[in-house]
Scaffold this motif. Structure first.
Motif, mmCIF file in Angstrom:
data_model
loop_
_atom_site.group_PDB
_atom_site.id
_atom_site.type_symbol
_atom_site.label_atom_id
_atom_site.label_comp_id
_atom_site.label_asym_id
_atom_site.label_seq_id
_atom_site.Cartn_x
_atom_site.Cartn_y
_atom_site.Cartn_z
ATOM 1 N N ALA A 58 -11.451 -4.223 0.760
ATOM 2 C CA ALA A 58 -10.213 -4.680 1.402
ATOM 3 C C ALA A 58 -9.035 -4.571 0.440
ATOM 4 O O ALA A 58 -7.934 -4.135 0.826
ATOM 5 C CB ALA A 58 -10.367 -6.115 1.903
ATOM 6 N N ILE A 59 -9.267 -4.938 -0.815
ATOM 7 C CA ILE A 59 -8.213 -4.808 -1.824
ATOM 8 C C ILE A 59 -7.816 -3.341 -1.981
ATOM 9 O O ILE A 59 -6.626 -3.010 -2.070
ATOM 10 C CB ILE A 59 -8.669 -5.413 -3.170
ATOM 11 N N GLY A 60 -8.804 -2.446 -1.981
ATOM 12 C CA GLY A 60 -8.516 -1.012 -2.075
ATOM 13 C C GLY A 60 -7.708 -0.508 -0.895
ATOM 14 O O GLY A 60 -6.754 0.259 -1.059
ATOM 15 N N VAL A 61 -8.067 -0.962 0.304
ATOM 16 C CA VAL A 61 -7.330 -0.543 1.507
ATOM 17 C C VAL A 61 -5.899 -1.068 1.458
ATOM 18 O O VAL A 61 -4.941 -0.337 1.737
ATOM 19 C CB VAL A 61 -8.047 -1.021 2.788
ATOM 20 N N LEU A 62 -5.742 -2.339 1.096
ATOM 21 C CA LEU A 62 -4.401 -2.920 1.020
ATOM 22 C C LEU A 62 -3.554 -2.229 -0.048
ATOM 23 O O LEU A 62 -2.379 -1.922 0.184
ATOM 24 C CB LEU A 62 -4.486 -4.422 0.752
ATOM 25 N N ALA A 63 -4.151 -1.975 -1.222
ATOM 26 C CA ALA A 63 -3.422 -1.291 -2.294
ATOM 27 C C ALA A 63 -3.036 0.123 -1.873
ATOM 28 O O ALA A 63 -1.907 0.561 -2.108
ATOM 29 C CB ALA A 63 -4.263 -1.261 -3.571
ATOM 30 N N GLY A 64 -3.971 0.829 -1.233
ATOM 31 C CA GLY A 64 -3.668 2.181 -0.764
ATOM 32 C C GLY A 64 -2.574 2.191 0.285
ATOM 33 O O GLY A 64 -1.688 3.052 0.283
ATOM 34 N N THR A 65 -2.609 1.212 1.186
ATOM 35 C CA THR A 65 -1.584 1.103 2.219
ATOM 36 C C THR A 65 -0.221 0.824 1.588
ATOM 37 O O THR A 65 0.781 1.448 1.940
ATOM 38 C CB THR A 65 -1.942 -0.023 3.216
ATOM 39 N N PHE A 66 -0.196 -0.102 0.635
ATOM 40 C CA PHE A 66 1.045 -0.459 -0.048
ATOM 41 C C PHE A 66 1.595 0.738 -0.825
ATOM 42 O O PHE A 66 2.774 1.089 -0.702
ATOM 43 C CB PHE A 66 0.816 -1.648 -0.977
#
Length: 96
Positions: A58-66
């Motif tokens: 989830a952190i990876g997805v959020l960081a990638g989205t950001f």
């Protein structure tokens, strides 16, 4: 923020890539160590390790989205690739 478009081809590409990357890494070894304790529930180990991987993903997805809001997708791919190369070179250097 997130759309739920489901594409089986993309799903399997991501699944296989992450699955192969996780085989034999520190996370799997740590999970095996916890599971080897005869007094610890194997279900507890499985659930805790799975929850940790979900949060990390989830952190990876959020960081990638950001990051994709500020940096071009192709540039992010180059940065990630360069990061993997640097880690690989460091690993080879450290082994010698």
């Amino acid at each position: 923020m997130f759309e739920l478009g489901f594409d089986w081809r993309v799903f399997f590409t991501i699944f296989v890539t992450v699955f192969i990357a996780e085989l034999g890494d520190k996370t799997q070894l740590a999970t095996m160590l916890f599971a080897s304790d005869k007094e610890v529930s194997k279900w507890l180990v499985f659930i805790a390790a799975s929850a940790a991987l979900i949060v990390a993903s989830a952190i990876g997805v959020l960081a990638g989205t950001f990051l994709s809001s500020y940096i071009d997708e192709k540039t992010l791919a180059y940065i990630a690739g360069l990061g993997f190369i640097i880690i690989g070179l460091w690993t080879i250097y450290s082994a010698t």
